[in-house]
Design a protein around this motif. Structure first.
Motif, PDB file in Angstrom:
ATOM      1  N   SER A  79       0.837  -1.201   0.000  1.00 14.41           N
ATOM      2  CA  SER A  79       0.000   0.000   0.000  1.00 14.41           C
ATOM      3  C   SER A  79       0.877   1.258   0.000  1.00 14.41           C
ATOM      4  O   SER A  79       2.055   1.214   0.362  1.00 14.41           O
ATOM      5  CB  SER A  79      -0.909   0.009   1.229  1.00 14.41           C
ATOM      6  OG  SER A  79      -0.145   0.244   2.395  1.00 14.41           O
ATOM      7  N   LYS A  80       0.265   2.357  -0.369  1.00  7.98           N
ATOM      8  CA  LYS A  80       0.959   3.649  -0.334  1.00  7.98           C
ATOM      9  C   LYS A  80       1.277   4.032   1.113  1.00  7.98           C
ATOM     10  O   LYS A  80       2.254   4.707   1.377  1.00  7.98           O
ATOM     11  CB  LYS A  80       0.118   4.718  -1.013  1.00  7.98           C
ATOM     12  CG  LYS A  80       0.084   4.566  -2.511  1.00  7.98           C
ATOM     13  CD  LYS A  80      -0.702   5.694  -3.159  1.00  7.98           C
ATOM     14  CE  LYS A  80      -0.591   5.668  -4.642  1.00  7.98           C
ATOM     15  NZ  LYS A  80      -1.375   4.756  -5.378  1.00  7.98           N
ATOM     16  N   LEU A  81       0.456   3.571   2.032  1.00  5.60           N
ATOM     17  CA  LEU A  81       0.679   3.831   3.443  1.00  5.60           C
ATOM     18  C   LEU A  81       1.995   3.214   3.913  1.00  5.60           C
ATOM     19  O   LEU A  81       2.723   3.812   4.715  1.00  5.60           O
ATOM     20  CB  LEU A  81      -0.490   3.249   4.252  1.00  5.60           C
ATOM     21  CG  LEU A  81      -0.842   3.929   5.550  1.00  5.60           C
ATOM     22  CD1 LEU A  81      -1.106   5.409   5.352  1.00  5.60           C
ATOM     23  CD2 LEU A  81      -2.033   3.255   6.187  1.00  5.60           C
ATOM     24  N   LEU A  82       2.302   2.038   3.404  1.00  8.35           N
ATOM     25  CA  LEU A  82       3.558   1.360   3.733  1.00  8.35           C
ATOM     26  C   LEU A  82       4.744   2.173   3.210  1.00  8.35           C
ATOM     27  O   LEU A  82       5.748   2.346   3.916  1.00  8.35           O
ATOM     28  CB  LEU A  82       3.563  -0.051   3.146  1.00  8.35           C
ATOM     29  CG  LEU A  82       4.620  -1.012   3.646  1.00  8.35           C
ATOM     30  CD1 LEU A  82       4.531  -1.200   5.150  1.00  8.35           C
ATOM     31  CD2 LEU A  82       4.479  -2.351   2.944  1.00  8.35           C
ATOM     32  N   TYR A  83       4.609   2.671   1.984  1.00 11.10           N
ATOM     33  CA  TYR A  83       5.658   3.532   1.422  1.00 11.10           C
ATOM     34  C   TYR A  83       5.871   4.749   2.317  1.00 11.10           C
ATOM     35  O   TYR A  83       7.008   5.095   2.656  1.00 11.10           O
ATOM     36  CB  TYR A  83       5.286   3.970  -0.001  1.00 11.10           C
ATOM     37  CG  TYR A  83       6.132   5.107  -0.493  1.00 11.10           C
ATOM     38  CD1 TYR A  83       7.432   4.889  -0.935  1.00 11.10           C
ATOM     39  CD2 TYR A  83       5.664   6.425  -0.467  1.00 11.10           C
ATOM     40  CE1 TYR A  83       8.235   5.930  -1.354  1.00 11.10           C
ATOM     41  CE2 TYR A  83       6.461   7.470  -0.886  1.00 11.10           C
ATOM     42  CZ  TYR A  83       7.737   7.223  -1.327  1.00 11.10           C
ATOM     43  OH  TYR A  83       8.536   8.257  -1.730  1.00 11.10           O
TER      44      TYR A  83
END
Length: 178
Positions: A79-83
């Protein structure tokens, strides 16, 4: 030069071999696996010389690549959240352990490495890895982690070769289709 200097160089040499191997696979799963192993030795090399930002950021890289390896193995997209989590982790460590303007090279390069690792296209991953490797090579020379610097220069060469090699295969496929 003391024992920690030589230990750091040997650890960097092991990382060098593993990184060079990683770019010769065309799957993200094998690429991530070899990157995990290489980063363990790379971080140890920094820490053997007391280079805290380089070591801490590389430890975060081990965690990041391990998570991405796990997701790739499960055929899941990160996910973009992980990035964002990892981008903030690099920035936070950079701020907390900041000592000299030289540390800015490490902070910026690890942010670019992070971007590259979250890119799906392996060709783009290889291209994105060139600039931060050059930056971190300079950082390594100035921090006296010389085999890490050699690793980065060789990694740049391997990247360029891999970019050319896989591009040539793409061109051959197009020619075959025509």
């Amino acid at each position: 030069m003391d024992a920690s200097f030589w230990i750091a160089q040997v650890l960097g040499l092991i990382a060098l071999v593993l990184v060079c191997l990683s770019y010769n696979f065309n799957t993200k799963r094998l690429f991530f696996f070899y990157q995990i192993l290489a980063n363990i030795f790379y971080a140890s090399s920094f820490l053997a010389l007391g280079v805290i930002i380089g070591g801490a950021n590389t430890i975060v890289s081990i965690l990041r690549v391990s998570v991405l390896f796990y997701l790739e193995k499960k055929n899941k997209s990160p996910s973009k959240l992980l990035y964002i989590f990892f981008a903030l982790a690099y920035l936070t460590l950079g701020i907390v352990f900041f000592e000299t303007p030289l540390d800015l090279l490490a902070i910026v390069s690890y942010e670019i490495f992070n971007l590259a690792m979250f890119t799906k296209n392996m060709r783009l991953v290889r291209i994105l890895m060139v600039a931060p490797n050059l930056m971190i090579a300079i950082y390594n020379i100035l921090c006296m982690t010389y085999t890490n610097a050699i690793l980065d220069f060789i990694e740049i060469s391997v990247l360029c070769f891999s970019i050319y090699r896989f591009r040539s295969k793409e061109i051959d496929k197009i020619k075959y289709l025509l």
